[in-house]
Design a protein around this motif. Structure first.
Motif, PDB file in Angstrom:
ATOM      1  N   TYR A   1      31.606  48.677  34.219  1.00 38.96           N
ATOM      2  CA  TYR A   1      32.707  48.083  33.449  1.00 38.96           C
ATOM      3  C   TYR A   1      32.228  47.350  32.204  1.00 38.96           C
ATOM      4  O   TYR A   1      32.964  46.537  31.654  1.00 38.96           O
TER       5      TYR A   1
ATOM      6  N   THR B   1      37.762  41.734  33.852  1.00 38.25           N
ATOM      7  CA  THR B   1      39.195  42.005  33.772  1.00 38.25           C
ATOM      8  C   THR B   1      39.463  43.499  33.931  1.00 38.25           C
ATOM      9  O   THR B   1      40.391  43.893  34.640  1.00 38.25           O
TER      10      THR B   1
ATOM     11  N   SER C   1      41.553  45.048  36.988  1.00 38.42           N
ATOM     12  CA  SER C   1      42.713  45.870  36.635  1.00 38.42           C
ATOM     13  C   SER C   1      42.629  47.233  37.316  1.00 38.42           C
ATOM     14  O   SER C   1      43.627  47.728  37.848  1.00 38.42           O
ATOM     15  N   ALA C   2      41.448  47.827  37.312  1.00 38.72           N
ATOM     16  CA  ALA C   2      41.270  49.130  37.952  1.00 38.72           C
ATOM     17  C   ALA C   2      41.544  49.035  39.455  1.00 38.72           C
ATOM     18  O   ALA C   2      42.217  49.899  40.023  1.00 38.72           O
ATOM     19  N   TYR C   3      41.055  47.992  40.085  1.00 36.50           N
ATOM     20  CA  TYR C   3      41.294  47.810  41.524  1.00 36.50           C
ATOM     21  C   TYR C   3      42.781  47.597  41.809  1.00 36.50           C
ATOM     22  O   TYR C   3      43.326  48.159  42.753  1.00 36.50           O
ATOM     23  N   ILE C   4      43.436  46.799  40.995  1.00 36.26           N
ATOM     24  CA  ILE C   4      44.860  46.511  41.216  1.00 36.26           C
ATOM     25  C   ILE C   4      45.710  47.754  40.954  1.00 36.26           C
ATOM     26  O   ILE C   4      46.573  48.109  41.761  1.00 36.26           O
ATOM     27  N   GLU C   5      45.446  48.441  39.858  1.00 40.76           N
ATOM     28  CA  GLU C   5      46.230  49.633  39.509  1.00 40.76           C
ATOM     29  C   GLU C   5      46.056  50.757  40.523  1.00 40.76           C
ATOM     30  O   GLU C   5      46.966  51.545  40.736  1.00 40.76           O
ATOM     31  N   ASP C   6      44.883  50.839  41.139  1.00 32.95           N
ATOM     32  CA  ASP C   6      44.626  51.889  42.131  1.00 32.95           C
ATOM     33  C   ASP C   6      44.985  51.448  43.546  1.00 32.95           C
ATOM     34  O   ASP C   6      44.623  52.114  44.515  1.00 32.95           O
ATOM     35  N   ASP C   7      45.687  50.311  43.664  1.00 35.66           N
ATOM     36  CA  ASP C   7      46.072  49.766  44.975  1.00 35.66           C
ATOM     37  C   ASP C   7      44.883  49.588  45.913  1.00 35.66           C
ATOM     38  O   ASP C   7      44.977  49.833  47.113  1.00 35.66           O
ATOM     39  N   LYS C   8      43.762  49.143  45.367  1.00 38.77           N
ATOM     40  CA  LYS C   8      42.574  48.917  46.187  1.00 38.77           C
ATOM     41  C   LYS C   8      42.472  47.484  46.680  1.00 38.77           C
ATOM     42  O   LYS C   8      41.581  47.147  47.432  1.00 38.77           O
TER      43      LYS C   8
END
Length: 128
Positions: free
Chosen positions: A90, A95, A99-106
């Motif tokens: 990253y 951030t 964001s990647a974790y949140i957007e991918d529902d991880k």
């Protein structure tokens, strides 16, 4: 930050047992790891020897038993690895990672709540 030894995933599994139970003997390490892995005792002993060579562990001979203690702290090692991961994937932008974790529902709702709480606490501490 001092450079910590690079350890493999298998060596990390050994370290987790040692961090949790140190000081711990070879037999105790082997007993714990044979319950959670398919490794032979010889494989576990090889991993322990590698960790000693890399400077991650020290040992003391107590009669006929070798007892191991970590030379690096778990929190310090995980922090270094987390930083390396963040830099590698990253470009050091936490951030973007979150964001990647949140957007991918991880992240679960509980994990998001925990992060929110940590951020609020940090913000309050900075104000004081």
């Amino acid at each position: 930050m001092k450079a910590l030894p690079q350890i493999s995933e298998a060596e990390f599994e050994v370290m987790k047992v040692i961090w949790k139970h140190a000081p711990i003997s070879t037999n105790e390490i082997t007993d714990k790891l044979t319950q959670t892995t398919k490794w032979s005792p010889k494989t576990i002993q090889t991993l322990i020897k590698r960790l000693v060579t890399k400077g991650a562990l020290s040992y003391e001979k107590q009669s006929r038993v070798f007892v191991y203690t970590p030379l690096i702290e778990e929190k310090e090692y995980i922090g270094q690895e987390s930083h390396s991961f963040l830099e590698r994937y990253y470009d050091g932008d936490i951030t973007a990672m979150l964001s990647a974790y949140i957007e991918d529902d991880k992240l679960s709702e509980s994990e998001i709540d925990t992060l929110r709480s940590l951020l609020l606490r940090r913000t309050k501490n900075r104000r004081n």
